[in-house]
Design an enzyme around this catalytic site. Structure first.
Site, PDB file in Angstrom:
ATOM      1  CB  THR A  14      -0.887  -0.007   1.266  1.00 26.01           C
ATOM      2  OG1 THR A  14      -1.600  -1.243   1.296  1.00 26.01           O
ATOM      3  CG2 THR A  14      -1.871   1.143   1.277  1.00 26.01           C
ATOM      4  CB  VAL A  15       3.163   2.706   2.524  1.00 21.83           C
ATOM      5  CG1 VAL A  15       3.775   4.086   2.736  1.00 21.83           C
ATOM      6  CG2 VAL A  15       2.119   2.433   3.602  1.00 21.83           C
ATOM      7  CE  LYS A 107       1.920   1.096  12.429  1.00 24.49           C
ATOM      8  NZ  LYS A 107       1.212   1.514  11.234  1.00 24.49           N
ATOM      9  CD  GLU A 131       5.182  13.725  10.130  1.00 29.50           C
ATOM     10  OE1 GLU A 131       5.942  14.672  10.309  1.00 29.50           O
ATOM     11  OE2 GLU A 131       4.348  13.347  10.985  1.00 29.50           O
ATOM     12  N   GLY A 136      -0.421   8.449  10.141  1.00 28.38           N
ATOM     13  CA  GLY A 136      -0.472   8.505   8.664  1.00 28.38           C
ATOM     14  C   GLY A 136      -0.128   9.847   8.066  1.00 28.38           C
ATOM     15  CB  ILE A 138      -1.773  13.775  11.087  1.00 28.66           C
ATOM     16  CG1 ILE A 138      -3.216  13.350  10.795  1.00 28.66           C
ATOM     17  CG2 ILE A 138      -1.736  15.005  11.976  1.00 28.66           C
ATOM     18  CD1 ILE A 138      -4.019  12.991  12.041  1.00 28.66           C
ATOM     19  CG  ASP A 203      -1.151   0.372  14.876  1.00 26.18           C
ATOM     20  OD1 ASP A 203      -0.251   0.293  14.038  1.00 26.18           O
ATOM     21  OD2 ASP A 203      -1.985   1.302  14.900  1.00 26.18           O
ATOM     22  CE  LYS A 207      -0.174   4.045  14.180  1.00 21.97           C
ATOM     23  NZ  LYS A 207      -1.548   3.911  13.706  1.00 21.97           N
ATOM     24  N   GLY A 304      -3.766   4.523   4.851  1.00 23.68           N
ATOM     25  CA  GLY A 304      -4.158   4.517   3.442  1.00 23.68           C
ATOM     26  C   GLY A 304      -3.003   4.945   2.558  1.00 23.68           C
TER      27      GLY A 304
HETATM   28  N1  LIG Z   1      -1.065   0.777   5.101  1.00 25.13           N
HETATM   29  C1  LIG Z   1      -1.144   1.894   5.801  1.00 25.13           C
HETATM   30  O1  LIG Z   1      -2.129   2.624   5.693  1.00 25.13           O
HETATM   31  C2  LIG Z   1      -0.033   2.301   6.704  1.00 25.13           C
HETATM   32  C3  LIG Z   1      -0.174   3.468   7.467  1.00 25.13           C
HETATM   33  C4  LIG Z   1       0.886   3.892   8.282  1.00 25.13           C
HETATM   34  C5  LIG Z   1       2.015   3.127   8.365  1.00 25.13           C
HETATM   35  N2  LIG Z   1       2.105   1.957   7.648  1.00 25.13           N
HETATM   36  C6  LIG Z   1       3.348   1.200   7.779  1.00 25.13           C
HETATM   37  O2  LIG Z   1       3.965   1.143   6.502  1.00 25.13           O
HETATM   38  C7  LIG Z   1       4.677  -0.060   6.358  1.00 25.13           C
HETATM   39  C8  LIG Z   1       4.190  -0.776   5.108  1.00 25.13           C
HETATM   40  O3  LIG Z   1       2.798  -1.014   5.226  1.00 25.13           O
HETATM   41  P1  LIG Z   1       1.908  -1.475   3.991  1.00 25.13           P
HETATM   42  O4  LIG Z   1       0.498  -1.331   4.438  1.00 25.13           O
HETATM   43  O5  LIG Z   1       2.341  -0.832   2.738  1.00 25.13           O
HETATM   44  O6  LIG Z   1       2.260  -3.026   3.958  1.00 25.13           O
HETATM   45  P2  LIG Z   1       1.930  -4.096   2.823  1.00 25.13           P
HETATM   46  O7  LIG Z   1       0.880  -3.582   1.905  1.00 25.13           O
HETATM   47  O8  LIG Z   1       1.725  -5.393   3.501  1.00 25.13           O
HETATM   48  O9  LIG Z   1       3.308  -4.138   1.996  1.00 25.13           O
HETATM   49  C9  LIG Z   1       4.473  -4.693   2.507  1.00 25.13           C
HETATM   50  C10 LIG Z   1       5.450  -4.845   1.373  1.00 25.13           C
HETATM   51  O10 LIG Z   1       6.666  -5.395   1.898  1.00 25.13           O
HETATM   52  C11 LIG Z   1       7.088  -6.441   1.028  1.00 25.13           C
HETATM   53  N3  LIG Z   1       7.833  -7.418   1.796  1.00 25.13           N
HETATM   54  C12 LIG Z   1       7.430  -8.208   2.813  1.00 25.13           C
HETATM   55  N4  LIG Z   1       8.419  -9.002   3.240  1.00 25.13           N
HETATM   56  C13 LIG Z   1       9.477  -8.725   2.459  1.00 25.13           C
HETATM   57  C14 LIG Z   1      10.805  -9.225   2.386  1.00 25.13           C
HETATM   58  N5  LIG Z   1      11.220 -10.200   3.207  1.00 25.13           N
HETATM   59  N6  LIG Z   1      11.621  -8.713   1.460  1.00 25.13           N
HETATM   60  C15 LIG Z   1      11.219  -7.747   0.611  1.00 25.13           C
HETATM   61  N7  LIG Z   1       9.979  -7.226   0.627  1.00 25.13           N
HETATM   62  C16 LIG Z   1       9.125  -7.712   1.543  1.00 25.13           C
HETATM   63  C17 LIG Z   1       5.831  -7.030   0.450  1.00 25.13           C
HETATM   64  O11 LIG Z   1       6.133  -7.710  -0.757  1.00 25.13           O
HETATM   65  P3  LIG Z   1       5.000  -8.401  -1.670  1.00 25.13           P
HETATM   66  O12 LIG Z   1       4.119  -7.280  -2.138  1.00 25.13           O
HETATM   67  O13 LIG Z   1       5.734  -9.004  -2.782  1.00 25.13           O
HETATM   68  O14 LIG Z   1       4.288  -9.360  -0.793  1.00 25.13           O
HETATM   69  C18 LIG Z   1       4.987  -5.765   0.257  1.00 25.13           C
HETATM   70  O15 LIG Z   1       5.260  -5.193  -0.997  1.00 25.13           O
HETATM   71  C19 LIG Z   1       4.459  -0.832   7.663  1.00 25.13           C
HETATM   72  O16 LIG Z   1       5.489  -0.562   8.555  1.00 25.13           O
HETATM   73  C20 LIG Z   1       3.146  -0.236   8.185  1.00 25.13           C
HETATM   74  O17 LIG Z   1       3.031  -0.345   9.593  1.00 25.13           O
HETATM   75  C21 LIG Z   1       1.120   1.542   6.837  1.00 25.13           C
END
Ligand SMILES: NC(=O)c1ccc[n+]([C@@H]2O[C@H](COP(=O)([O-])OP(=O)(O)OC[C@H]3O[C@@H](n4cnc5c(N)ncnc54)[C@H](OP(=O)(O)O)[C@@H]3O)[C@@H](O)[C@H]2O)c1
Length: 428
Positions: A14-15, A107, A131, A136, A138, A203, A207, A304
């Protein structure tokens, strides 16, 4: 124009995809604002073949995030994998070791290893920016580190897990029980793979641990927090709290008092008319209080693709401009170990329990509360059809010790029909 700032992005979920999209969509804008182009040299994720709906062919691909972090053509390692251990930690450490700045949304990593990472980054003269890790889109980290740098921070509060706020507000608006809304969230994919990270307050606690470190100049210490989730909140609690003019929120509060540092992420009652009380759905809100600024309220999307990537790119732009800030606002060796308070600042409490339908039952409970030195503000007994009667009590301000003494003495009255639930009423 000066040389580009070259990113290596690990994690294309997602991010990660959101971040790539902003770099592509706003290339000119970013170059103007940062004074130099921002480019992507390399990306990586677990599966190379996945269609991610974004153009990646121009970038080198690395399966191994550590190798990506060490690449010579990467100036800033953008860690968007997640998780407090494993590849995210190994790659962030490798990037710092190789003299690269790190931008992360993680986080959990910072809450558990923030101090060690900050020390390592300072030793190498590089920056860690995060940040996106708190609330997110903010810009709360920037507000604390920069905008409020001239203040002594007195309190930080926040609703920082959108899923919990969604559950609590939907229980209220639809008259549904916790389990029913939890199942809905599972079906909609709103919960983390391990849902206790959300509903158990972990979670949001990660934060708050980060904000606490910046606000009070302490080492990040997740273990110093009191954490309680929303699993025990019933529709009746929400309904009865509303009846008394309150809303229930999973609220993080950190404050420094003469007793030491208090930091807790727990369900609390807040006045329905307050900004926190009016916060609906998955939106986040952070309230910051400083000795000069007074109170400021920041509200926006806490998760998001767009909002989180927006925060990542704010950090990237700062690095492109050459901004270097201490990771938690002070040099890492100046961050003190938190002196955790053993008692909480007194507060009013909401108490819910069921009593056996016996004459004098309520009076016996009231006297136990009085004997603990707590005075009662309001008391309500709700209609009942069985042999137990639901009772709600709002106390005047009391210390947590006194409250626990009162709760501990209640079973001895012989009139208690359910374990009492106590929720703090936060002054906001
Ligand atoms: N989603 C949100 O709204 C949000 C908000 C604030 C903070 N965050 C933080 O942002 C970070 C990412 O979140 P996300 O929601 O984007 O997660 P996500 O959608 O689950 O994406 C994680 C990514 O990491 C890759 N990955 C996992 N294990 C790996 C490895 N061993 N080697 C290389 N790549 C690997 C995955 O690869 P594949 O795609 O190939 O499986 C995927 O592309 C996290 O720390 C989360 O806490 C997320």
């Amino acid at each position: 124009m000066t040389s580009p700032l070259r990113l290596g992005i690990a994690g294309l979920g997602t991010v990660g995809v959101g971040t790539v999209r902003i770099v592509q969509r706003h290339a000119d804008l970013l170059a103007e604002r940062a004074g130099r182009p921002v480019t992507i040299s390399a990306v990586g994720a677990r599966s190379r073949d996945k269609d991610r709906g974004v153009r990646l062919g121009d970038y080198a691909w690395e399966d191994d995030p550590v190798a990506l972090a060490r690449r010579d053509d990467v100036d800033v390692f953008v860690e968007l994998i997640g998780g407090e251990e494993g590849p995210a930690k190994a790659a962030a450490e490798a990037a710092i070791e190789a003299g690269k700045h790190v931008v992360t949304a993680n986080k959990a990593l910072l809450a558990m290893h923030g101090q060690a990472l900050a020390e390592a980054a300072e030793a190498k003269g590089v920056s860690i920016r995060y940040e996106a890790a708190v609330a997110g889109g903010i810009p709360v980290i920037k507000s604390l580190l920069e905008g409020l740098a001239g203040n002594e921070i007195t309190r930080v509060m926040g609703v920082m897990n959108g899923t919990c706020n969604y559950i609590l507000t939907r229980m209220q608006s639809e008259g549904l029980g916790y389990q029913a809304v939890f199942r809905e969230c599972e079906e909609l994919g709103y919960l983390e793979a391990d849902p206790t990270l959300d509903v158990g307050g972990i979670d949001a606690g990660h934060k708050l641990a980060i904000l606490t470190a910046i606000a009070f100049g302490t080492k990040v210490d997740f273990g110093a927090l009191t954490i309680e989730g929303i699993e025990k909140i019933t529709f009746e609690d929400i309904e009865q709290a509303a009846d008394m003019g309150y809303r229930i929120k999973l609220l993080g509060v950190a404050q420094q008092s003469g007793r030491g540092l208090e930091a807790r992420m727990t369900p609390c009652l807040v006045p329905a008319s307050s900004p926190l009380g009016q916060l609906e759905g998955p939106t986040n809100m952070v309230v910051l209080e400083g000795d000069s600024v007074g109170q400021i309220v920041l509200r926006g999307a806490g998760a998001g693709e767009g909002p989180t990537a927006s925060a990542v790119m704010g950090d990237v732009c700062d690095l492109a401009r050459g901004a270097m800030l201490p990771v938690f606002g002070k040099p890492a060796d100046k961050l003190a170990s938190p002196a955790v308070s053993t008692t909480d600042t007194p507060a009013a409490y909401y108490l819910r329990m069921a009593l056996l339908d016996k004459p004098g039952a309520l009076a016996r409970i009231a006297s136990v509360i009085g004997e603990a030195g707590i005075s009662i503000d309001r008391m309500r007994q709700y209609g009942h059809s069985t042999e137990t009667a639901p009772v709600l009590i709002v106390t005047h301000k009391a210390g947590r010790d006194a409250l626990e003494a009162a709760i501990g003495a209640m079973p001895g009255t012989g009139v208690l029909a359910s374990e009492p639930v106590a929720l703090r009423i936060e002054d906001v």
